[in-house]
Design a protein around this motif. Structure first.
Motif, short mmCIF file in Angstrom:
data_model
loop_
_atom_site.label_atom_id
_atom_site.label_comp_id
_atom_site.label_asym_id
_atom_site.label_seq_id
_atom_site.Cartn_x
_atom_site.Cartn_y
_atom_site.Cartn_z
N UNK A 337 39.85 42.29 46.31
CA UNK A 337 40.91 42.78 47.21
C UNK A 337 40.08 43.46 48.42
N UNK A 338 40.36 43.09 49.42
CA UNK A 338 39.72 43.71 50.76
C UNK A 338 40.70 45.01 51.03
N UNK A 339 39.94 45.76 51.82
CA UNK A 339 40.35 47.29 51.75
C UNK A 339 39.91 47.71 53.43
N UNK A 340 40.47 47.12 54.34
CA UNK A 340 40.17 47.65 55.69
C UNK A 340 41.44 48.14 56.36
N UNK A 341 41.02 48.99 57.33
CA UNK A 341 42.21 49.72 58.00
C UNK A 341 42.03 49.47 59.64
N UNK A 364 43.08 31.05 49.69
CA UNK A 364 44.32 31.30 49.77
C UNK A 364 44.57 32.97 49.98
N UNK A 365 44.85 33.58 50.90
CA UNK A 365 45.06 34.99 50.98
C UNK A 365 46.19 35.36 51.07
N UNK A 366 46.81 35.98 49.86
CA UNK A 366 48.05 36.75 50.13
C UNK A 366 47.80 38.32 50.53
N UNK A 367 48.72 38.66 51.13
CA UNK A 367 48.60 40.32 51.88
C UNK A 367 49.77 41.19 51.19
N UNK A 368 49.24 42.19 50.83
CA UNK A 368 50.04 43.42 50.23
C UNK A 368 49.24 44.67 50.88
N UNK A 369 50.02 45.39 51.65
CA UNK A 369 49.37 46.70 52.28
C UNK A 369 50.26 47.87 52.67
N UNK A 379 44.41 39.77 49.50
CA UNK A 379 43.99 39.22 48.20
C UNK A 379 43.36 37.91 48.24
N UNK A 380 41.81 37.98 47.92
CA UNK A 380 41.24 36.49 48.42
C UNK A 380 41.24 35.99 47.00
N UNK A 381 41.96 34.81 47.04
CA UNK A 381 42.12 34.07 45.59
C UNK A 381 40.87 33.08 45.15
N UNK A 382 40.44 33.15 44.12
CA UNK A 382 39.58 32.12 43.77
C UNK A 382 39.15 32.34 42.31
N UNK A 383 38.17 31.13 41.69
CA UNK A 383 37.77 31.08 40.50
C UNK A 383 36.35 31.63 40.42
N UNK A 384 36.14 32.84 39.66
CA UNK A 384 34.86 33.36 39.65
C UNK A 384 33.98 32.71 38.96
N UNK A 385 34.25 31.75 38.11
CA UNK A 385 33.29 30.73 37.51
C UNK A 385 32.73 29.90 38.55
N UNK A 386 33.09 29.73 39.76
CA UNK A 386 32.62 28.82 40.60
C UNK A 386 31.77 29.65 41.67
N UNK A 387 30.41 29.46 41.62
CA UNK A 387 29.64 30.22 42.50
C UNK A 387 29.68 29.91 44.03
N UNK A 388 29.94 28.71 44.10
CA UNK A 388 30.25 28.32 45.73
C UNK A 388 31.51 28.92 46.23
#
Length: 466
Positions: A337-341, A364-369, A379-388
Motif C-alpha cells: 500500500x503506497x501512501x503519498x500525498x 497491476x496497481x489499483x487506486x483507492x484514496x 495498491x501494488x499487487x504481487x506475489x510475496x513468494x517471488x523475490x524478483x
C-alpha cells in the motif's frame, strides 16, 4: 539466557499467562501489515500504565529494545521488532475512561479500536472524527503513533487536530502527562511531538481527545465517471467552488470490481472511477449542498450521480470504501500500500504517473484514496513468494513517492515512515533536518530502545546526532 531471564522477570511483573516466548507465539508477533518480519524475544500483554512502566523499566535496565503494538495493522512496518527485544501488546488496554460531554472531551486507553470508540460515543449523540478506513481493526494508540487520517480528515483534520493530551511512559519507565483537556498549554507542544512519532519516543497509555456532536443530518452521493481524469478534476472543482464536503473518496475500476465481487454494494462495473462524496451539517442546508455538488460533478463529466436514499444505502456505499483493502486481498497473494500525498490539483497528473509506473514495472496497481486531501493509496499487487517481483514492487513504490514529492507533495499522508520509507526521508528532509529529528529522539530515548530502527535513513545519522 538473557531472553529467558527477561521473560521470567516480565512474568513476575504482569503474570505468567501474559508473557509469550514460545517459537510459534513469537513468529505470530513478528510481522504487521507490511512486508517484513522479525521475531521479538518476548511478547507482553499489559493492562495499565503501571504495568507498561514496569515492563519498560525492566527493558531499560537490561538495554533491551521494545515496541508497542495494538491491532498489528501498521502498513509501513512500524510495529515490527527489527532489533528484537520485547513487543508490548496494548490491545487489552481498551477502555473508555471518561466521557466529559460538558467540555467535549474524552479520555480513552490506546488499545481501543477506533470504530469501537465511535460506537460508544454515538448513542450519546457524539463522535470522534478521525476515522481511518481500517477503523474496525486499528487502535487509537496506532492512530496516535501514525497521526492517522481517514475519509473525514478533509473537512475535520487528522489525529493531531483531535488529541489534546497524552499519558506516556518514557523510555526510562517514567510516566509523564502531556497536555490535557484545556487547549493551548504553555511551553513546548510535547503532545504534538508525540503524535506521529511512531512509538520512537515512548509509549502512549491514555489519550485525551476532542469529541463533537453528531451532525443534524448527512447526505452521501456516488458520482460515476467514464474517465479517472474527470473524477479527479471534479475534486478540485468542488473545493474551488468554496465547498468543503465531509468526505471526498475515490476508487478506480480495478478496486470497484474487487469490492463489488466481495461486498456487492451496487457499484457499476463498467465505469472508470467513482467518487463517494458526503456532506453533513444542518438538515435545512443539506439538500442545497447536494444539488450544488451534483451540478459540479455533471459539469466535469459525471455520467450519473446517485444520492443514498436511506441509512442502509449510505452504509452500503461506505462498506465498499472501507472494505476496499480486504476486497483486493482476495485477488492477490499480497500487495504494497503506497501512501503519498500531492496537492489536489496534481491528482490527474499523479494518477497518470501511477499508470506509467504500473506499465514500466509490469505490475497491476489499483487506486483507492482520500481525494479531498490528495492522499494517494496505490495498491501494488504481487506475489510475496517471488523475490524478483518484490524487488520490482519496492522500486515502483519509491518511484511513486518520488513523483509525489516532485509534484509538491510528500511521502506519507497517514501510514508513517516505519521501515518502508526510511530511504524516502531523503526526498523531503536534508541531512540537517534528519539530524535535528534524531537529536529529539535522543533527548527522549538516549539508549535508542523505544522502537529503534525506524524513520531515520541510516545508522550514521543517529551516531552523528549523539
Amino acid at each position: 539466557m538473557r531472553a529467558a531471564s527477561l521473560a521470567e522477570e516480565l512474568r513476575q511483573l504482569v503474570g505468567k499467562a501474559n508473557v509469550l516466548d514460545s517459537g510459534v507465539d513469537l513468529q505470530l508477533y513478528g510481522y504487521d501489515a507490511y512486508l517484513e518480519e522479525r521475531r521479538p524475544d518476548a511478547v507482553v500483554f499489559v493492562r495499565s500504565t503501571e504495568e507498561v512502566a514496569g515492563v519498560v523499566k525492566a527493558c531499560n535496565r537490561r538495554g533491551v529494545p521494545f515496541v508497542a503494538r495494538g491491532g498489528g495493522t501498521n502498513l509501513s512496518g512500524g510495529t515490527v521488532a527489527v532489533k528484537g527485544g520485547v513487543v508490548i501488546e496494548m490491545i487489552r488496554m481498551n477502555r473508555v475512561l471518561e466521557i466529559d460531554k460538558a467540555n467535549l472531551r474524552a479520555r480513552v486507553q490506546p488499545g481501543m479500536f477506533n470504530l469501537e470508540f465511535g460506537n460508544t460515543l454515538a448513542p450519546l449523540g457524539y463522535q470522534y472524527l478521525p476515522d481511518p478506513a481500517s477503523q474496525k481493526a486499528a487502535t487509537l494508540g496506532g492512530n496516535v503513533g501514525e497521526n492517522s487520517g481517514g475519509p473525514h480528515c478533509f473537512k475535520y483534520g487528522v489525529t493531531s487536530n483531535h488529541v489534546l493530551g497524552l499519558t506516556v511512559v518514557l523510555p526510562d519507565g517514567e510516566v509523564a502527562h502531556l497536555g490535557g483537556k484545556a487547549p493551548d498549554a504553555p511551553g513546548y507542544d510535547l503532545t504534538g511531538v508525540f503524535v506521529g512519532s511512531e512509538g520512537t519516543l515512548g509509549i502512549c497509555t491514555e489519550v485525551v481527545t476532542r469529541i463533537c456532536r453528531l451532525p443534524e443530518g448527512v447526505k452521501t452521493l456516488l458520482a460515476i465517471y467514464d474517465s479517472i481524469e474527470a473524477g479527479s478534476e471534479t475534486v478540485s472543482a468542488i473545493v474551488a467552488a468554496g465547498m468543503v464536503p465531509a468526505t471526498l473518496e475515490m476508487m478506480d475500476q480495478l478496486v470497484i470490481k474487487a469490492v463489488e465481487e466481495f461486498i456487492k454494494c451496487g457499484f457499476p462495473l463498467d465505469c472508470a472511477t467513482v467518487l463517494i462524496i458526503e456532506v453533513d451539517g444542518l438538515k435545512d442546508d443539506l439538500e442545497q449542498q447536494a444539488e450544488a455538488i451534483t451540478a459540479i460533478c455533471r459539469q466535469h463529466g459525471a455520467r450519473e450521480v446517485r444520492v443514498a436514499k436511506n441509512d442502509a444505502e449510505r452504509a452500503a456505499l461506505w462498506a465498499g470504501r472501507r472494505g476496499a483493502f480486504g476486497a483486493v486481498a482476495r485477488i492477490t497473494p499480497s500487495y504494497l500500500v503506497c501512501d503519498g500525498t500531492v496537492p489536489r490539483t496534481a491528482l490527474p497528473a499523479a494518477l497518470r504517473k501511477v499508470a506509467e509506473v504500473s506499465k514500466k514495472y509490469g505490475l497491476q496497481i489499483p487506486n483507492v484514496f482520500h481525494a479531498g486531501d490528495g492522499n494517494l493509496h496505490p495498491l501494488i499487487l504481487f506475489d510475496w513468494r517471488d523475490a524478483e517481483q518484490k524487488a520490482r514492487v519496492m522500486k515502483a513504490g519509491m518511484e511513486i513517492l518520488e513523483c509525489c514529492v516532485a509534484m509538491g507533495g510528500t511521502i506519507s499522508g497517514e501510514h508513517g515512515v516505519g521501515i518502508e520509507k526510511m530511504d524516502a526521508m531523503r526526498l523531503v528532509c536534508s541531512d540537517a533536518d534528519i539530524a535535528a529529528q534524531v537529536r529529539v529522539k535522543r533527548a527522549f530515548d538516549p539508549g535508542d530502545l523505544s522502537n529503534p530502527g525506524k524513520i531515520f535513513p541510516i545508522a550514521e545519522e543517529v551516531a552523528h546526532a549523539r
